[in-house]
Design a protein around this motif. Sequence first.
Motif, PDB file in Angstrom:
ATOM      1  N   ALA A 118      40.264  41.819  31.072  1.00 47.60           N
ATOM      2  CA  ALA A 118      41.376  40.869  30.861  1.00 47.60           C
ATOM      3  C   ALA A 118      41.732  40.776  29.382  1.00 47.60           C
ATOM      4  O   ALA A 118      42.907  40.643  29.032  1.00 47.60           O
ATOM      5  N   GLY A 146      48.964  39.058  34.757  1.00 46.88           N
ATOM      6  CA  GLY A 146      49.853  39.879  35.584  1.00 46.88           C
ATOM      7  C   GLY A 146      51.059  39.091  36.055  1.00 46.88           C
ATOM      8  O   GLY A 146      52.178  39.597  36.065  1.00 46.88           O
ATOM      9  N   ASP A 200      40.020  46.327  40.731  1.00 47.07           N
ATOM     10  CA  ASP A 200      41.220  45.472  40.694  1.00 47.07           C
ATOM     11  C   ASP A 200      41.088  44.271  41.633  1.00 47.07           C
ATOM     12  O   ASP A 200      41.703  43.226  41.401  1.00 47.07           O
ATOM     13  N   ALA A 219      42.921  37.835  34.390  1.00 46.17           N
ATOM     14  CA  ALA A 219      43.808  39.011  34.442  1.00 46.17           C
ATOM     15  C   ALA A 219      44.924  38.824  35.472  1.00 46.17           C
ATOM     16  O   ALA A 219      46.022  39.355  35.323  1.00 46.17           O
ATOM     17  N   TYR A 220      44.628  38.047  36.490  1.00 47.70           N
ATOM     18  CA  TYR A 220      45.655  37.740  37.496  1.00 47.70           C
ATOM     19  C   TYR A 220      46.782  36.925  36.849  1.00 47.70           C
ATOM     20  O   TYR A 220      47.969  37.194  37.034  1.00 47.70           O
ATOM     21  N   VAL A 238      43.505  41.590  39.634  1.00 44.68           N
ATOM     22  CA  VAL A 238      44.680  42.341  39.165  1.00 44.68           C
ATOM     23  C   VAL A 238      45.400  42.913  40.380  1.00 44.68           C
ATOM     24  O   VAL A 238      46.624  42.960  40.440  1.00 44.68           O
ATOM     25  N   THR A 296      38.891  41.655  39.722  1.00 42.13           N
ATOM     26  CA  THR A 296      39.611  40.929  38.653  1.00 42.13           C
ATOM     27  C   THR A 296      40.805  40.156  39.216  1.00 42.13           C
ATOM     28  O   THR A 296      41.394  39.334  38.521  1.00 42.13           O
ATOM     29  N   ASN A 311      45.784  47.870  32.326  1.00 43.25           N
ATOM     30  CA  ASN A 311      44.723  47.700  33.329  1.00 43.25           C
ATOM     31  C   ASN A 311      44.098  49.033  33.713  1.00 43.25           C
ATOM     32  O   ASN A 311      42.869  49.139  33.836  1.00 43.25           O
TER      33      ASN A 311
END
Length: 375
Positions: free
Chosen positions: A337, A301, A200, A297-298, A205, A203, A319
């Motif tokens: 992602a 989110g 995480d 992916a951030y 995340v 990525t 995720n």
Amino acid sequence: MSVGVAVLGSTGSIGCSALQVLARQRDRFRVVALTAHSNAELLERQAAEWRPAYVGIVNGGKGEAGRGEGAACLVEAATRPDVRIVVNGIVGAAGLEATLAALKCGKRVALANKETLVMAGELVTQAARQGGGEVIPVDSEHSAVLQCLAGRPSGELARLILTASGGPFRNWAPERVAAASPEEALRHPTWRMGKKITVDSATLVNKALEVIEAHFLFDVTYDQVEVVVHPQSLIHAFVEFVDGSVLAQVGFPTMELPILYALTHPERVPDGGVRRFDPVAAATLTFEPVSDQSYPAYRLGRAAARSGGTAPAAFNAANEVAVELFLDGTIRFGRIAEVIDAVLAVHRPSDAGSLAEVLAADADARRIAREAACS
Ligand code: NDP
Ligand code: MG
């Protein structure tokens, strides 16, 4: 009289750090319950050292007296009358029910298990209000915010700036990142942690989860929570107040300090185990903006956070599935992602006001994520 502590996920990275801290604070705290998922060997060693009243294992119990087994052992450990503080170091959605149950019984939850605040922030907040319990963050950035706030009300807060290390791929070309192996993703530059959170962090995340975590913990809007990349991980967060003053919390990266603070907040107690800060050894501190292109992916989110309702639960579940499939070699790093995107593209956010709704969104997102990963 010492304070009774339950450590859920005692065999993990946070759990082991918590026991290190508790070993130095035996006059203040005693360990009364320990739980793990399946690492029976380490759990037994911990039980032999600490002699807690309760030991629970989710998978692989032997049905002995004083021993809990199956997922119910988490709630059993968290709600015991001799427990005042529950350290929740479980990874992922599995930690939710224990947190809710502990808060409803009026306990302090020292929460590392951020996924459950993300999937059910409203329920967790409600449970704390109903039962008189409290959530004190263990996550280093949120502990930093709490320490800077020092009891000031959220109305005096202008902005939070959480720092992110940027992970191991910060300077990699996008094509190389997309094909990165689990081994490469698990090489975190500044923190030693469990596998899921380490991926995480690669990525980013993790930082999206932390933005949502901050929203629920500190009653701030998403516009008030910013993220900056700070590769040295020495400043954990900045808090800007309405008068323009900015405070930051600083220290060499270790989870032992935020764990100790979550146990003793708002007090501070002497502790000789944490490496003392030295500005000369810290040398240069640098800061960079988060590149949306490097961390898709951030961005997903943050969008899920804005959608609200069950969208953060769907984001988290997608995720969790994607990271599991990446770690077992089924999908490439770049697909994490894409799987999350596929889930959020079809997820219709609804109210996250009941446990049934949250669990349904979680289950749905997991199913869609598995399908998307195989296609
Ligand atoms: P680990 O993977 O190291 O440990 C996870 C722990 O949870 C283990 O004790 C594991 O038991 C247990 N566990 C796993 N699955 C289940 C389940 N289904 N039911 C019950 N218990 C389970 O993770 P970390 O310690 O790194 O992280 C824990 C949480 O803390 C995560 O939410 C993470 O995001 C957060 N966090 C971690 C930080 C860190 O430095 N590690 C920093 C900030 C937050 P077993 O060993 O038997 O499998
Ligand atoms: Mg953190």
